[in-house]
Design an enzyme around this catalytic site. Structure first.
Site, PDB file in Angstrom:
ATOM      1  N   GLU A 178       6.542  -4.304  -8.929  1.00 51.65           N
ATOM      2  CA  GLU A 178       5.086  -3.974  -8.872  1.00 51.65           C
ATOM      3  C   GLU A 178       4.575  -2.758  -8.947  1.00 51.65           C
ATOM      4  O   GLU A 178       4.775  -1.934  -8.021  1.00 51.65           O
ATOM      5  CB  GLU A 178       4.481  -4.797  -7.627  1.00 51.65           C
ATOM      6  CG  GLU A 178       2.823  -5.002  -7.752  1.00 51.65           C
ATOM      7  CD  GLU A 178       2.427  -6.061  -6.531  1.00 51.65           C
ATOM      8  OE1 GLU A 178       1.116  -6.197  -6.527  1.00 51.65           O
ATOM      9  OE2 GLU A 178       3.236  -5.964  -5.550  1.00 51.65           O
ATOM     10  N   PHE A 194      -5.099  -1.592   1.600  1.00 52.02           N
ATOM     11  CA  PHE A 194      -6.125  -0.434   1.478  1.00 52.02           C
ATOM     12  C   PHE A 194      -7.051  -1.110   0.178  1.00 52.02           C
ATOM     13  O   PHE A 194      -7.874  -0.510  -0.081  1.00 52.02           O
ATOM     14  CB  PHE A 194      -5.591   0.715   0.947  1.00 52.02           C
ATOM     15  CG  PHE A 194      -4.634   0.636  -0.112  1.00 52.02           C
ATOM     16  CD1 PHE A 194      -5.387   1.130  -1.502  1.00 52.02           C
ATOM     17  CD2 PHE A 194      -3.313   0.429  -0.482  1.00 52.02           C
ATOM     18  CE1 PHE A 194      -4.389   0.997  -2.621  1.00 52.02           C
ATOM     19  CE2 PHE A 194      -2.705   0.454  -1.551  1.00 52.02           C
ATOM     20  CZ  PHE A 194      -3.186   0.787  -2.862  1.00 52.02           C
ATOM     21  N   GLU A 234      -5.315   2.199   7.154  1.00 49.58           N
ATOM     22  CA  GLU A 234      -5.745   3.417   7.780  1.00 49.58           C
ATOM     23  C   GLU A 234      -5.876   4.290   6.569  1.00 49.58           C
ATOM     24  O   GLU A 234      -6.423   5.558   6.961  1.00 49.58           O
ATOM     25  CB  GLU A 234      -4.403   4.162   8.544  1.00 49.58           C
ATOM     26  CG  GLU A 234      -2.974   4.270   7.815  1.00 49.58           C
ATOM     27  CD  GLU A 234      -2.187   3.122   7.607  1.00 49.58           C
ATOM     28  OE1 GLU A 234      -1.129   3.023   6.787  1.00 49.58           O
ATOM     29  OE2 GLU A 234      -2.844   2.097   8.035  1.00 49.58           O
ATOM     30  N   SER A 253       1.420  -5.901   0.910  1.00 49.09           N
ATOM     31  CA  SER A 253       2.882  -5.656   0.058  1.00 49.09           C
ATOM     32  C   SER A 253       3.859  -6.840   0.293  1.00 49.09           C
ATOM     33  O   SER A 253       3.781  -7.338   1.645  1.00 49.09           O
ATOM     34  CB  SER A 253       3.555  -4.372   0.289  1.00 49.09           C
ATOM     35  OG  SER A 253       3.989  -4.126   1.534  1.00 49.09           O
ATOM     36  N   CYS A 305      -4.016  -7.312  -6.473  1.00 48.42           N
ATOM     37  CA  CYS A 305      -2.642  -8.087  -6.297  1.00 48.42           C
ATOM     38  C   CYS A 305      -2.925  -8.999  -7.628  1.00 48.42           C
ATOM     39  O   CYS A 305      -2.035  -9.550  -7.904  1.00 48.42           O
ATOM     40  CB  CYS A 305      -2.543  -8.861  -5.179  1.00 48.42           C
ATOM     41  SG  CYS A 305      -3.929  -9.663  -4.658  1.00 48.42           S
ATOM     42  N   LYS A 365      -7.052  -5.125  12.202  1.00 48.80           N
ATOM     43  CA  LYS A 365      -5.975  -3.980  11.981  1.00 48.80           C
ATOM     44  C   LYS A 365      -6.084  -3.665  10.442  1.00 48.80           C
ATOM     45  O   LYS A 365      -5.358  -4.196   9.561  1.00 48.80           O
ATOM     46  CB  LYS A 365      -4.675  -4.120  12.013  1.00 48.80           C
ATOM     47  CG  LYS A 365      -3.847  -2.979  12.734  1.00 48.80           C
ATOM     48  CD  LYS A 365      -3.694  -1.903  11.821  1.00 48.80           C
ATOM     49  CE  LYS A 365      -2.893  -2.158  10.598  1.00 48.80           C
ATOM     50  NZ  LYS A 365      -2.683  -1.070   9.717  1.00 48.80           N
TER      51      LYS A 365
END
Length: 500
Positions: free
Chosen positions: A383, A151, A178, A228, A283, A175
């Site tokens: 994290e 995201f 969402e 992740s 990240c 993909k």
């Protein structure tokens, strides 16, 4: 306010899913529902793969020049729609408009790298590798590729994947996350408008079931993932077990080292921007700083500057950070921050209870700063993926390097110094894939590959640069020898070309 119904894209057309499972897409500053996104059915995923497979048969034979020209047109459309895309990012993700515009800029770099496909996809040749024998290679497309994105960068991360993949002659199924799909969808629509043929670029939405179906499908040849560590490890293992080529860019715990000879003002500004920008949801953010020697005396000033950062809705261009993406993300972040207090870290700046007037329901977490952090605390080992900064202190550069190399992650690190010797020692001794010297977030320009390492990466090849072309192609080696035509039907066949 109208609520968008996010479509699938299959065979070049927008398709309204027949799924009975639709998720709300929320504005993280207000909790208003701005869109609904479907979890695609198995039949819809199957249809997307079938369309991609069919389109690949002709797309793979399309000339490099034509593919390049489509990428140039896509780059132009992406640039022209920067503001519109950025507004969608801010509405669904929460990052500030300047941050969102910067994300579109980094996406443009990746598309521009794909525009160089006529050079990146060249093969090699050895003339007369043996007497009269030539050996040469073709870098040919794989087939149907899949991209699964997180995201936090709904435009940049897809740009790391599908432009290069389709420029190399593959077809593709994306993909996206969402949680904030609208900016991604606009980006894909612009690619189709630029001339990407029907079926070459498809979009399906969904969760683990859709991801597993794509990883298992016999007609999918390669899978690229950014997100992740937990999900990435599953994707890599699952795709690999089903015979796919896979690359996964995953979690991180990046460190910024500040030497006492660094430019103090620049180092602190860059530290705060890299730790708290995009609400820490990068990240490549710097959630850990290591103050070396006398640089530890700068800690009070770092804390005071952190307290002055502006937390507001992303549409406020003066805001330094907006909300985090969801209530669940906020709850998780605050839980980890609470553990820092419980485990004995010194809480110098507390952003856990911040509230933005008029947006009390928003997912806001303010800049939070801990000192006295040890490497066994949860705020260090986990994290956080929020606006939190952990400060550690050491006496020497060697101790800082040892501390970073002991961390299992290897995504990025940076050093702030005025010493060329220290910089060279750091970049040679540090065991991290991406290194910044007086650069806080060392994501390279797109004609260099993203090169995280160790627990931050699975797979040999990364996105962008030359490596992205290697990932999305397979090498075919041809060894060829040609003879002068022999006698046929008792007569000599004469040639007009001397082959001597």
């Amino acid at each position: 306010m109208s609520i968008r119904e996010i479509p699938l894209i299959i065979g070049g057309e927008k398709v309204i899913s027949k799924s009975t499972n639709w998720l709300d897409v929320l504005n993280p500053a207000t909790q208003e529902v701005v869109a609904k996104v479907p979890m695609a059915t198995r039949d819809e995923v199957e249809l997307a793969v079938a369309n991609a497979k069919q389109a690949f048969a002709s797309w793979r034979k399309t000339s490099l020049t034509q593919r390049m020209r489509i990428m140039f047109k896509f780059q132009q459309l992406l640039e022209q729609n920067t503001q519109k895309i950025a507004e969608l990012i801010t509405e669904e993700h929460g990052k500030t408009l300047p941050d969102a515009e910067g994300e579109v800029g980094r996406a443009l770099e990746a598309v521009e790298n794909a525009c160089a496909i006529t050079r990146l996809q060249l093969g090699d040749i050895a003339n007369n590798a043996a007497t009269g024998v030539d050996v040469y290679t073709h870098n040919q497309p794989l087939g149907v590729g899949v991209g699964i994105t997180a995201f936090n960068f709904p435009v940049m991360l897809p740009a790391f994947m599908f432009p290069a993949a389709i420029a190399c002659g593959n077809s593709f199924i994306l993909k996206p996350s969402e949680q904030d799909p609208s900016a991604t969808m606009l980006m894909v629509e612009l690619a189709l408008q630029a001339g990407v043929p029907a079926g070459v670029l498809n979009v399906v939405h969904g969760g683990p079931d859709v991801v597993n179906q794509l990883c298992e499908h016999n007609d999918v040849k390669a899978v690229s993932f950014i997100g992740s560590t937990h999900v990435g490890t599953h994707v890599y293992n699952h795709a690999s077990q089903h015979g796919k080529r896979a690359q996964c860019m995953m979690g991180a715990k990046n460190h910024m080292v500040i030497m006492p000879d660094a430019n103090k003002d620049r180092a602190i500004n860059d530290l705060l921007g890299s730790a708290f920008g995009a609400a820490g949801q990068r990240c490549m953010a710097n959630p850990v700083t290591i103050l070396v020697g006398e640089a530890r005396n700068w800690l009070p000033e770092i804390a005071e500057r952190a307290k002055k950062l502006i937390v507001d809705v992303g549409t406020n261009r003066n805001a330094d950070l907006g909300p985090v993406v969801s209530p669940q993300a906020k709850q998780r972040i605050i839980s980890i921050l609470d553990s820092g207090v419980e485990q004995g870290a010194n809480l110098l700046v507390d952003g856990r209870n911040i509230s933005v007037p008029g947006y009390e329901r928003g997912n806001f977490v303010g800049p939070t700063l801990f000192s006295g952090v040890t490497t066994d605390m949860d705020i260090y080992t986990k994290e956080i993926f929020g606006p939190a900064l952990c400060v550690l202190e050491v006496d020497t550069l060697e101790q800082a390097i040892e501390l970073i190399n002991a961390n299992p992650n290897g995504n990025g690190t940076s050093l702030f110094t005025s010493s060329g010797y220290a910089a060279r020692k750091f970049e040679n001794d540090i065991d991290v894939g991406q290194v910044g010297i007086n650069v806080p977030i060392p994501v390279p320009v797109a004609y260099f590959s993203f090169t995280g390492s160790r627990a931050s990466k699975l797979g040999d090849l990364g996105p962008n640069g030359k490596q992205v072309t290697q990932f999305w192609t397979q090498t075919k080696t041809v060894t060829a020898r040609w003879f002068e035509p022999d006698h046929q039907d008792g007569e000599t066949v004469h040639t007009t070309i001397s082959l001597k």
